[in-house]
Design a protein around this motif. Structure first.
Motif, PDB file in Angstrom:
ATOM      1  N   GLY A   7       0.824  -1.349  -0.073  1.00 37.86           N
ATOM      2  CA  GLY A   7      -0.087  -0.126   0.104  1.00 37.86           C
ATOM      3  C   GLY A   7       0.814   1.220   0.118  1.00 37.86           C
ATOM      4  O   GLY A   7       2.018   1.098   0.311  1.00 37.86           O
ATOM      5  N   GLU A 101      -2.952  -5.696   1.073  1.00 36.12           N
ATOM      6  CA  GLU A 101      -3.208  -4.333   0.504  1.00 36.12           C
ATOM      7  C   GLU A 101      -3.962  -3.652   1.589  1.00 36.12           C
ATOM      8  O   GLU A 101      -5.065  -3.744   1.620  1.00 36.12           O
ATOM      9  CB  GLU A 101      -3.650  -4.250  -0.711  1.00 36.12           C
ATOM     10  N   VAL A 148      -7.898  -6.879   0.556  1.00 32.78           N
ATOM     11  CA  VAL A 148      -7.784  -5.309   0.558  1.00 32.78           C
ATOM     12  C   VAL A 148      -8.606  -4.580   1.887  1.00 32.78           C
ATOM     13  O   VAL A 148      -9.536  -5.156   2.145  1.00 32.78           O
ATOM     14  CB  VAL A 148      -8.544  -4.620  -0.681  1.00 32.78           C
TER      15      VAL A 148
END
Length: 170
Positions: A7, A101, A148
């Protein structure tokens, strides 16, 4: 197991990695302090220290995996080559790799966190918002599965989500 955080700077991946490391009793290998240590040791910033820091992080993670322990890698991992590096490492050890992420869906919150943070990594300047915006345009699309997380959610909730995914991955 190899857990790979990814990220943009300031998105919240290090906070998730640290708490996840505490919950799992797993070391967190972070690229930024490694790169800062290279600079403090006299390696000039004109050298490819970012790439070198990923290589050093891989060697450290390799050693942890060789001990049959879980390790968490904390890095931007913006390009496919970096992501492939971790998939290859996991394959060499025959362990699962889980990519996590961390994004921040609220741009104002992301900017405020970035501009207000002080990680106190000796010799490592915090990136500016402009640098993060440029990095965003350079972030390669994902070609493989990843979890995510949105850091607008609190860290305990995000860590719980990761732990749920890890249970399914082991």
């Amino acid at each position: 197991m190899l857990i790979v955080m990814a990220g943009l700077p300031g998105a919240g991946k290090s906070a998730v990695a640290a708490e996840l490391g505490r919950k799992l009793g797993a070391p967190v290998v972070s690229v930024d302090p490694i790169e800062a240590a290279m600079w403090r040791a006299g390696v000039t910033r004109s050298q490819p220290t970012g790439l070198a820091a990923y290589v050093v992080a891989e060697v450290v993670a390799d050693g942890v995996l060789a001990l049959d322990q879980t390790v968490i890698v904390d890095a931007v991992n913006a390009v496919e080559e970096a992501r492939q590096q971790w998939r290859s490492l996991a394959a060499r050890h025959g362990v699962p790799v889980v990519f996590v992420e961390v994004v921040c869906s609220d741009e104002a919150t992301h900017r405020r966190r970035l501009e207000g943070r002080a990680r106190q990594i000796d010799g490592f300047p915090e990136p500016t918002w402009e640098v993060v915006q440029r990095r965003r345009t350079e972030f390669a699309p994902w070609s493989h599965d990843r979890l995510v997380l949105d850091s607008v959610q609190d860290v305990p909730r995000n860590v719980s989500t990761v732990l749920g995914r890890l249970g399914a991955a082991s």
